[in-house]
Design a protein around this motif. Structure first.
Motif, PDB file in Angstrom:
ATOM      1  N   MET A   1       1.020  -1.093   0.382  1.00 38.96           N
ATOM      2  CA  MET A   1       0.094  -0.164  -0.362  1.00 38.96           C
ATOM      3  C   MET A   1       0.748   0.920   0.419  1.00 38.96           C
ATOM      4  O   MET A   1       0.296   2.653  -0.539  1.00 38.96           O
ATOM      5  N   VAL A   2       2.370   1.156   0.861  1.00 38.33           N
ATOM      6  CA  VAL A   2       2.853   2.476   0.215  1.00 38.33           C
ATOM      7  C   VAL A   2       3.892   2.359  -0.863  1.00 38.33           C
ATOM      8  O   VAL A   2       4.122   3.831  -1.655  1.00 38.33           O
ATOM      9  N   ILE A   3       5.160   1.290  -0.608  1.00 42.37           N
ATOM     10  CA  ILE A   3       6.722   1.106  -1.402  1.00 42.37           C
ATOM     11  C   ILE A   3       5.474   1.093  -2.974  1.00 42.37           C
ATOM     12  O   ILE A   3       6.485   1.823  -3.901  1.00 42.37           O
ATOM     13  N   LEU A   4       5.159   0.261  -2.947  1.00 43.97           N
ATOM     14  CA  LEU A   4       4.765  -0.421  -4.902  1.00 43.97           C
ATOM     15  C   LEU A   4       4.145   0.671  -5.527  1.00 43.97           C
ATOM     16  O   LEU A   4       4.315   1.351  -6.681  1.00 43.97           O
ATOM     17  N   PRO A   5       3.025   1.698  -4.427  1.00 43.91           N
ATOM     18  CA  PRO A   5       2.793   2.871  -5.106  1.00 43.91           C
ATOM     19  C   PRO A   5       3.293   3.632  -5.700  1.00 43.91           C
ATOM     20  O   PRO A   5       3.334   4.690  -6.789  1.00 43.91           O
ATOM     21  N   LEU A   6       4.481   3.867  -4.467  1.00 36.21           N
ATOM     22  CA  LEU A   6       4.867   5.325  -5.028  1.00 36.21           C
ATOM     23  C   LEU A   6       5.840   5.125  -5.757  1.00 36.21           C
ATOM     24  O   LEU A   6       6.011   6.338  -6.508  1.00 36.21           O
ATOM     25  N   ILE A   7       6.930   4.213  -6.214  1.00 39.14           N
ATOM     26  CA  ILE A   7       7.684   3.379  -7.299  1.00 39.14           C
ATOM     27  C   ILE A   7       6.854   3.481  -8.329  1.00 39.14           C
ATOM     28  O   ILE A   7       7.374   4.703  -9.168  1.00 39.14           O
ATOM     29  N   TYR A   8       5.463   3.331  -8.671  1.00 38.67           N
ATOM     30  CA  TYR A   8       4.367   3.636  -9.586  1.00 38.67           C
ATOM     31  C   TYR A   8       4.734   4.716  -9.967  1.00 38.67           C
ATOM     32  O   TYR A   8       4.906   5.274 -11.606  1.00 38.67           O
ATOM     33  N   VAL A   9       4.746   5.785  -8.971  1.00 39.09           N
ATOM     34  CA  VAL A   9       4.173   7.331  -9.169  1.00 39.09           C
ATOM     35  C   VAL A   9       5.316   8.297  -9.866  1.00 39.09           C
ATOM     36  O   VAL A   9       5.626   8.829 -10.152  1.00 39.09           O
ATOM     37  N   PHE A  10       6.118   7.731  -8.848  1.00 39.12           N
ATOM     38  CA  PHE A  10       7.666   8.771  -8.579  1.00 39.12           C
ATOM     39  C   PHE A  10       8.740   8.142  -9.745  1.00 39.12           C
ATOM     40  O   PHE A  10      10.009   8.496  -9.932  1.00 39.12           O
ATOM     41  N   SER A  11       8.677   6.685 -10.386  1.00 35.91           N
ATOM     42  CA  SER A  11       9.917   6.090 -11.270  1.00 35.91           C
ATOM     43  C   SER A  11       9.252   5.293 -12.020  1.00 35.91           C
ATOM     44  O   SER A  11       7.712   4.777 -12.514  1.00 35.91           O
TER      45      SER A  11
END
Ligand code: SAH
Length: 208
Positions: free
Chosen positions: A67-77
Motif C-alpha cells: 500500500m505504500v512502497i509499490l504505489p510510490l515506486i509506480y508514481v515516482f519512477s
C-alpha cells in the motif's frame, strides 16, 4: 492555415495517467494526515494485552510494501512500467468516489475509537468498547475504509503490480487478523462484545 485537432469525446473525458497519479497521491497523503494525530496519541498508551504475533508483523510489512512502497515506486519512477496498461475512462471516477468514502470512514472510525485505536492487535489500559458512531452498525469500519482505499488504488493506478498490491496484501492481513481480533475482544469484553456482534455486521451495514 489553422490546424484543428479533434479529440474523440471519450478520450477527452478520460483521465490521463498523470491526473490519476495526482488524485491517488491526494488521497494517499490525506489518509496519512488523518491518521497521524491518533498515532501520536497511541504512543502514550500503556498496553495491557499484546496479541502481535510474528505472522502479524510479517503481514504488516507486506501491507506496507503493497500500500505504500509499490504505489510510490509506480508514481515516482519508471521501474514498474512493464506492468502498465491503458486506463479505462470511467474507472478513474469510480476510484475517486471510493477514495472519498474511504477517507470519510477512515476519519470517522479513528475519531470514534480515539485512544482505543492501535495499528496492531492490543488492548490498552482503560480500553473501552466502542459501539457508537460508525461502530453502531458495523464492527470494523476502519477495515471497510482500508478495503475501499485498496479498491481506489486498483482503480486509480493502471498498473497490474502497483494497482493490485494493496488489495492482495491487505486481504492477507485481514483474513489472518479478523478472527483473532474478534477473539481478543470477546476475551476482553465477554457478553458485551457477544451482544455487540449479534447486532452488527463486520464490514457492510446490514449485509456482511
Ligand atoms: N477493527 C476495527 C479497529 C481497527 S484498529 C475497525 O476496523 O474499525 C485495531 C484495534 O482496535 C484492536 O487492537 C482493538 O484493540 C481495537 N478495537 C477494535 N474494535 C473495537 C471496538 N469496537 N471498541 C474498542 N476498540 C476496538
Amino acid at each position: 492555415m489553422v490546424k484543428r485537432v479533434y479529440i474523440a469525446s471519450s478520450e477527452a473525458d478520460a483521465m490521463n495517467t498523470l491526473t490519476l497519479k495526482i488524485l491517488f497521491l491526494i488521497g494517499f497523503v490525506s489518509a496519512f494526515a488523518i491518521r497521524s494525530p491518533y498515532q501520536r496519541e497511541n504512543k502514550k498508551n500503556t498496553v495491557s494485552v499484546d496479541r502481535k504475533t510474528a505472522q502479524e508483523k510479517i503481514l504488516l510489512v507486506l501491507v506496507f510494501i503493497g500500500m505504500v512502497i509499490l504505489p510510490l515506486i509506480y508514481v515516482f519512477s519508471p521501474w514498474l512500467r512493464v506492468a502498465d496498461y491503458n486506463p479505462v475512462p470511467w474507472v478513474g471516477y469510480l476510484g475517486v468516489l471510493c477514495f472519498g468514502i474511504s477517507l470519510w470512514l477512515f476519519w470517522r472510525s479513528h475519531d470514534d475509537l480515539g485512544r482505543n485505536w492501535s495499528p496492531t492487535l492490543e488492548i490498552r489500559e482503560g480500553h473501552t468498547l466502542i459501539s457508537n458512531g460508525v461502530y453502531q452498525t458495523i464492527r470494523h469500519p476502519m477495515y471497510t475504509a482500508i478495503w475501499l482505499w485498496c479498491a481506489a488504488q486498483a482503480l486509480l493506478l493502471p498498473n497490474w503490480i502497483a494497482g493490485l498490491a494493496g488489495l492482495i496484501s491487505f486481504a492477507a492481513l485481514y483474513i489472518f487478523r479478523i478472527g483473532n481480533e474478534e477473539q481478543m475482544m470477546l476475551e476482553q469484553f465477554g457478553e458485551e462484545y457477544k451482544a455487540y456482534m449479534q447486532r452488527t455486521k463486520r464490514l457492510i451495514p446490514y449485509l456482511f
